[in-house]
Scaffold this active site. Structure first.
Site, PDB file in Angstrom:
ATOM      1  N   SER A 111       0.848  -1.195   0.000  1.00 25.80           N
ATOM      2  CA  SER A 111       0.000   0.000   0.000  1.00 25.80           C
ATOM      3  C   SER A 111       0.880   1.240   0.000  1.00 25.80           C
ATOM      4  CB  SER A 111      -0.925   0.005   1.221  1.00 25.80           C
ATOM      5  OG  SER A 111      -0.156  -0.106   2.406  1.00 25.80           O
ATOM      6  N   ASN A 144      18.072  -0.367   6.682  1.00 25.15           N
ATOM      7  CA  ASN A 144      17.907  -1.425   7.673  1.00 25.15           C
ATOM      8  C   ASN A 144      18.967  -2.509   7.531  1.00 25.15           C
ATOM      9  OD1 ASN A 144      15.779  -4.148   8.314  1.00 25.15           O
ATOM     10  ND2 ASN A 144      16.285  -2.620   9.851  1.00 25.15           N
ATOM     11  N   GLY A 202      24.124 -12.155  33.270  1.00 23.19           N
ATOM     12  CA  GLY A 202      23.323 -12.146  32.044  1.00 23.19           C
ATOM     13  C   GLY A 202      23.803 -11.105  31.055  1.00 23.19           C
ATOM     14  N   PHE A 243      17.307  -7.306  42.758  1.00 24.00           N
ATOM     15  CA  PHE A 243      17.822  -8.604  42.321  1.00 24.00           C
ATOM     16  C   PHE A 243      16.715  -9.658  42.380  1.00 24.00           C
ATOM     17  CE2 PHE A 243      20.930 -11.721  41.383  1.00 24.00           C
ATOM     18  CZ  PHE A 243      20.658 -12.825  42.153  1.00 24.00           C
ATOM     19  N   LEU A 247      12.921 -16.354  33.210  1.00 17.56           N
ATOM     20  CA  LEU A 247      12.051 -17.473  32.829  1.00 17.56           C
ATOM     21  C   LEU A 247      12.730 -18.343  31.790  1.00 17.56           C
ATOM     22  CD1 LEU A 247       9.338 -18.998  32.674  1.00 17.56           C
ATOM     23  CD2 LEU A 247       8.547 -17.233  31.076  1.00 17.56           C
ATOM     24  N   ASP A 289      10.449  -5.314  23.566  1.00 20.87           N
ATOM     25  CA  ASP A 289      11.362  -6.460  23.570  1.00 20.87           C
ATOM     26  C   ASP A 289      10.871  -7.516  24.547  1.00 20.87           C
ATOM     27  OD1 ASP A 289      13.509  -7.925  22.741  1.00 20.87           O
ATOM     28  OD2 ASP A 289      14.934  -6.984  24.106  1.00 20.87           O
ATOM     29  N   SER A 303      10.987 -14.265  26.940  1.00 20.38           N
ATOM     30  CA  SER A 303      11.103 -15.012  28.194  1.00 20.38           C
ATOM     31  C   SER A 303      12.327 -14.603  28.996  1.00 20.38           C
ATOM     32  CB  SER A 303      11.138 -16.517  27.908  1.00 20.38           C
ATOM     33  OG  SER A 303      12.212 -16.850  27.053  1.00 20.38           O
TER      34      SER A 303
END
Length: 1196
Positions: free
Chosen positions: A647, A705, A890, A958, A964, A1009, A1012
């Site tokens: 479109s 991009n 992490g 913490f 998860l 964003d 899990s």
């Protein structure tokens, strides 16, 4: 003499009165003189003084263009579709004040402003202001109250809105027709306001195409004949129609209505049109008032079962029937044969099966349109189809299981009127019958995705009205017939994935209407003909994966509409002509609007997979059939498949969007003119022999991009200007001769080292750090970016020496304090220089930017919790042992996370953000203050933040059990196993947290964003959503989707993000749906060996057609087999969230309501869930709108 004078006076007087009398008869009456003045005064305010050339003061206004008179009075003015370009005030002061005016028609006349503050005469009965730019509250229409005789009012297709709380009503009791469609009206009390003073004489009410909600109560409108409330947000129930015995037209389509509608329309016995399509009605078709029905649409709902026999009661009057997009099954009922007036029958996208019911179809003598696509019909086409096709205009049998040859005599009847023939996506074999040319009225011929062989018949050249010829993915061979030159109406020629040979026929130069030429993946040879530059409408040109050779013609730059050019994997040589880009900023691509497509993004996993991706026309083809491409294409058909309808909205200011010339033999320089394409989002020049430097102008491609310049002979530095490419998600500059430092700003720090390898002189993150002694130029680069760790070390050493000299004059307390300071400074120096025990995490060792040790050590934490307010950066260093690798818990798209043990023994998590150069302190701190105030039991709270030089540290509470993702997919490492009760709690908790962000924050926060790994678990295994607000922060608070988010989370990103690059709350809902699937299946969203070429979403859909319960985590089924029903209920919630049509996804508040219903015990049977999964909305490529938007100034 006196007598002569008297005689002369008498003659003169007689002559004067005779002349006056004659003049009066030949000129307008006195009443028209005033109207001439008003009309001319209106013309005088028009910007275009030549617009109404015959409106002149010395003419009778009854002869003016658009003016009608009766009894020497202007009674009607029609200036529709004339570009008046005036405000409504000019209309009201000059035209509406005409005392005898009865009708004023100004549709599509470029009128703006507000409809307010005017008066009109009681004689005005009709006012049409539709398709203009009127704005302001719709309540200003009350100004029309002075038009006491007004019966017809049309203000549709404007931008009127609704102010919310209002008093009074429209007060136009004389109205018979009111059309408010296609405005910006929203709210729940709109219908109540319109009808607050009763319905009066109202016969026609249209409010479609707005965002109106609430109730539709027209029970008092006993004269109502026409009601259109389609395409709104009604969901509370069926309209209250009351006694609707006069109603003939009822359209409630495109809402979210459900429940029993048959009772509401039971008294609508005179209905001629009933459209309830695109709602949420379920179950079998209920009883309907059929006596007078001429058109019935139940499409795009969830009706089930066989078509009931009682519909035969409408056969005496029915001309159109649309039951598509439901879950009907069985055979086409024989009673359709008695519907002799039926002209259009649409049964697509259901589960009808068996052979074509020719006995029934042949009895429908008036049938013009037959759509049986997307069903399970099978067998060969019967010979009797020839008799049916003779009277049809459209025959659509696409996406079924037909086999055998295409009937040679399909078009044998000389009276054949067939205009559209769709047989794609079946199992047809044999040759394309040359006799198809006997269907001389054909406009569209689509035979793609079959197993047809032989050559393309030259006889197709006699189809003088043909617009679309689509034959891709067959086994056709030979040359493209020269005879197509006679099809001057041809617009779309798509022949990809065949075995065609020869050159592009020169005769195609006569087909000047061509807008899409796609010839990829054949064995074509020769050069690109220069005449292609004369195809002014050409928007898409795909010649990839052939053996074309020669130079790329500069004449391609004459194509005024070209937005997609794919020439990859050929034998082209020579240079890239700068003239190719001369249309940039002038392109209008309206010629391809509404085309259905898929774009398959290449994953780069196989060396044989060339190019950035493949754009394919995809009308009438099932998404799961893409797997057939794997036999003809070396690329993986992965989850990165996006689709929808083109479109374009360029207004003659566009540019090319896709340019792929990779895998050729191009040489020379990259022309600087390449930077003139503001809408370019994919540029691939990889695997050529291009030399020279990367021009600075590449940095002007602000919408870029994907950039691939790999495997060339480029030298010099990466331009610093490329740091401005904030939309960049992928880059590959490897295998060149580039040198110097990699820019430190923009997106460069988000890319892996492999994208810069094999450039002997290239250095800087993510490659090894640059050696300052290598180049003078680099020394300048060093100075421009502040002191590096080496100079920092010198400063530290001098500070230590000064402390040593002074120590003798200080007391013991001072000596002890200096010892502590030296220790902290040494720790900081060691870490900043990269000589600490940080393992192999080189990225962290080279990435710190600090401005003076003493200042850095003393910087306080900006805290939102009182106990933390005295913390300094030095305390954080000590709490993490110098941000030692042992403290790392992490890593994500926004930075690394460390566990810090504070002096009081409490633990916090510290996120060290990746560099966000270019964002000012004010914006950063303002964003942090906003995020820090957000508190909810299902969100990870931000406790504080710290800015040290160019570094930014965020301190969070913490979470004991981590993410998860870790707990679900690696339970042994996490030390905890999640049963269904815990998983359900996590699903609800994370939904509650996301709902709070979407609906309880002002302004609302889009996570961008959701995955899990961003759902953390506290000591009670309660879900806490983390990283909210981070994507917004990292993209400098732009509303575009964070690029690093897109690059980092495949499997979670909704399809629409890859088209518009804009995020939404409905995008978060999609990502949440994937998380819910993870909880139900125990599988990651991508890369499972069970998925084959699918991802988790596609894999679940595949199982829907087998045994849906097989998708559930076996550990859950072992726990309690009786859980299956509850798991199916939660799967239905996931299905709703994963609808590819963003507007059909629920909000997170609605998701919470679904969970509440499940907990309350309102069950959902397994068949209902399976049907939902099989619905088009669950496909990974269905119905995603691709908008080629005009980017506002300043956004690029």
């Amino acid at each position: 003499m006196k007598t002569f004078s008297s005689f002369f006076l008498s003659v003169t007087t007689l002559f004067f009165f005779s002349f006056f009398s004659l003049s009066f008869q030949a000129s307008p009456s006195q009443s028209l003189y005033r109207e001439i003045h008003q009309l001319i005064s209106f013309k005088d305010v028009l910007p275009d003084k030549n617009l109404l050339p015959d409106w002149s003061s010395n003419k009778n206004p009854c002869t003016f263009d658009g003016v009608t008179c009766r009894d020497d009075k202007v009674t009607s003015i029609d200036l529709s579709s004339k570009p008046l370009n005036v405000g409504f005030s000019a209309v009201s002061s000059s035209l509406l004040s005409l005392t005898g005016l009865e009708s004023l028609f100004l549709s599509n006349s470029h009128i703006n402003g507000s409809v307010s503050g005017f008066k009109c005469s009681a004689s005005l009965t009709s006012l049409d202001l539709s398709r203009n730019s009127l704005s302001g509250p719709v309540t200003t229409l009350t100004s029309l109250g002075s038009c006491s005789g007004l019966k017809f009012l049309n203000v549709s297709s404007n931008t009127l809105d609704f102010p919310g709380k209002v008093s009074g009503g429209l007060k136009l009791n004389s109205l018979e027709v009111l059309d408010l469609s296609a405005n910006s009206i929203s709210g729940a009390n709109v219908v109540g306001w319109v009808l607050s003073d009763g319905c009066g004489e109202l016969k026609h009410l249209a409010i479609s195409g707005n965002k109106i909600s609430g109730d539709v109560d027209v029970s008092r409108c006993v004269n109502l004949e026409f009601l259109d409330v389609s395409s709104n947000n009604f969901s509370t129930g069926i309209p209250f129609l009351g006694d609707c015995s006069a109603l003939q037209h009822l359209d409630i389509s495109g809402n979210k209505l459900s429940g029993d509608f048959s009772r509401a329309i039971s008294t609508c016995t005179e209905l001629k049109l009933l459209n309830i399509s695109s709602n949420q009605f379920v179950g079998p078709i209920p009883p309907l008032p059929l006596k007078s029905l001429q058109y019935l649409s139940l499409a795009e709902n969830k009706f089930t079962g066989e078509i009931p026999d009682f519909l035969s009661g409408a056969c005496d009057t029915l001309t159109g029937l649309d039951l598509s997009g439901n879950h009907f099954y069985g055979a086409v009922p024989p009673f359709f044969g008695s519907c002799s007036l039926l002209e259009s029958l649409a049964l697509s996208s259901n589960n009808f099966s068996g052979e074509l019911p020719m006995d029934t179809l042949l009895k429908m003598r008036g049938l013009k349109v037959l759509d049986l696509s997307f069903n399970e019909f099978s067998g060969e086409l019967p010979e009797s189809l020839t008799n049916l096709s003779a009277s049809l205009l459209t025959l659509d049998l696409s996406s079924n299981n037909f086999s055998g040859p295409i009937l040679p005599n399909l078009c044998q009847n000389p009276k054949n009127t067939l205009q559209e023939l769709y047989l794609q996506n079946n199992g047809f074999t044999g040759k394309i019958p040359p006799t198809l040319s006997n269907c001389s009225e054909l406009v569209s011929l689509h035979l793609s995705f079959n197993y047809l062989s032989g050559t393309i018949p030259s006889s197709l050249g006699s189809l003088s009205k043909l617009r679309d010829l689509k034959l891709w993915l067959n086994m056709l061979e030979g040359e493209i017939p020269q005879e197509l030159m006679y099809v001057k109406t041809l617009e779309t020629l798509i022949l990809d994935f065949n075995d065609l040979t020869g050159e592009i026929p020169s005769g195609l130069s006569n087909c000047t209407n061509l807008n899409w030429i796609s010839l990829s993946n054949n064995r074509l040879t020769g050069e690109i003909p220069k005449w292609i530059g004369r195809l002014e409408n050409l928007a898409i040109l795909k010649l990839s994966n052939n053996s074309f050779s020669g130079n790329i013609p500069a004449e391609l730059g004459d194509c005024r509409s070209l937005i997609w050019l794919d020439l990859n994997t050929n034998l082209f040589n020579g240079t890239i002509p700068a003239a190719m880009f001369k249309q940039s900023g002038k392109i209008a691509a309206n010629f391809i609007a509404g085309k259905r497509y898929v774009y398959i993004k290449n994953d780069g996993m196989k060396k044989e997979c060339h190019g950035a991706g493949n754009l394919l026309e995809f009308q009438g083809i099932r998404s799961e059939q893409l797997n057939r491409l794997s036999t003809r294409n070396p690329c993986n058909i992965t989850s990165r498949v996006y689709g929808g309808h083109t479109s374009p909205t360029f207004d003659n200011n566009g540019s090319m969007m896709f340019l792929d010339m990779s895998y050729n033999m191009l040489s020379g320089y990259i022309p600087k003119e390449i930077g003139s394409m503001p809408y370019l989002f994919i540029l691939n020049l990889g695997h050529n022999d291009i030399s020279g430097s990367i021009p600075d102008e590449v940095g002007d491609l602000r919408g870029l991009n994907i950039l691939d310049l790999s495997s060339n002979k480029l030298d010099g530095r990466i331009p610093q200007a490329m740091s401005a490419l904030t939309m960049l998600t992928e880059i590959d500059l490897s295998n060149n001769n580039l040198s110097g430092p990699i820019p430190e700003m923009g997106q460069f720090e988000t890319f892996p080292p492999a994208k810069f390898l094999n450039n002997p002189g290239l250095c800087g993150y993510p490659l090894p750090r640059c050696d300052p002694s290598n180049a003078d130029g680099y020394a300048h680069h060093q100075r421009s970016h502040g002191r590096r760790p080496a100079s920092l070390a010198g400063s530290v050493a001098m500070g230590l020496l000064f402390s040593f000299v002074c120590i003798f004059g200080l007391i013991l307390v001072g000596r002890e304090m200096r010892k502590r300071r030296r220790k902290k400074e040494a720790e900081l120096e060691m870490y900043a220089e990269g000589h600490g025990n940080s393992g192999d995490r080189t990225a962290n060792n080279t990435n710190w930017k600090l401005t003076g040790v003493k200042e850095a050590l003393s910087i306080n934490l900006a805290a939102f919790e009182k106990p933390l307010r005295k913390l300094t950066f030095a305390d954080l260093l000590q709490a993490t042992n110098g941000f030692h690798n042992d403290s790392l818990i992490g890593s994500g798209g926004f930075g690394d996370v460390y566990k810090a043990i504070l002096k009081d023994g409490s633990a916090v998590a510290i996120k060290k953000l990746i560099h966000v150069s270019g964002q000012g302190d004010r914006e950063f701190m303002a964003e942090m203050e906003t995020i820090g105030k957000i508190k909810h039991r299902n969100l990870v709270p931000l406790l504080g933040y710290c800015k040290v030089g160019d570094e930014r540290l965020l301190v969070y509470e913490f979470m004991k059990y981590g993410s998860l993702e870790d707990v679900l997919h690696d339970p042994k490492k996490a030390g905890v196993k999640l049963n269904w009760s815990t998983r359900r709690k996590i699903a609800i908790g994370s939904a509650r947290g996301l709902a709070f962000l979407h609906h309880n924050c002002s302004p609302h926060i889009i996570h961008r964003d959701m995955k899990s790994s961003n759902v953390l678990l506290d000591e009670n295994l309660e879900a806490r959503v983390s990283d909210f607000g981070m994507a917004r922060l990292m993209s400098a608070m732009d509303t575009h989707l964070s690029v690093s988010t897109l690059a980092g989370t495949p499997g979670y990103v909704p399809p629409e993000y890859y088209q518009s690059f804009r995020c939404s709350t409905k995008g978060d809902v999609y990502s949440y749906g994937v998380v819910l699937l993870e909880l139900l299946t125990g599988k990651r969203p991508t890369d499972s060996p069970d998925f084959g070429d699918n991802n988790l979403v596609g894999w679940v859909k595949q199982h829907a057609k087998l045994r849906i319960s097989d998708v559930f985590d076996p550990e859950l089924m072992k726990e309690d087999p009786a859980l299956e029903i509850e798991l199916l209920q939660h799967l239905k919630v996931a299905v709703a969230c994963l609808d590819d049509r963003a507007w059909r996804r629920p909000t997170m508040v609605q998701v919470m309501a679904m969970f509440k219903e499940i907990q309350a015990g309102s069950g959902i049977d397994s068949q209902s869930t399976i049907r939902s999964i099989e619905d088009g909305g669950f496909s990974t490529i269905e119905m995603v709108d691709m908008s080629i938007k005009e980017v506002p100034e300043g956004k690029l």
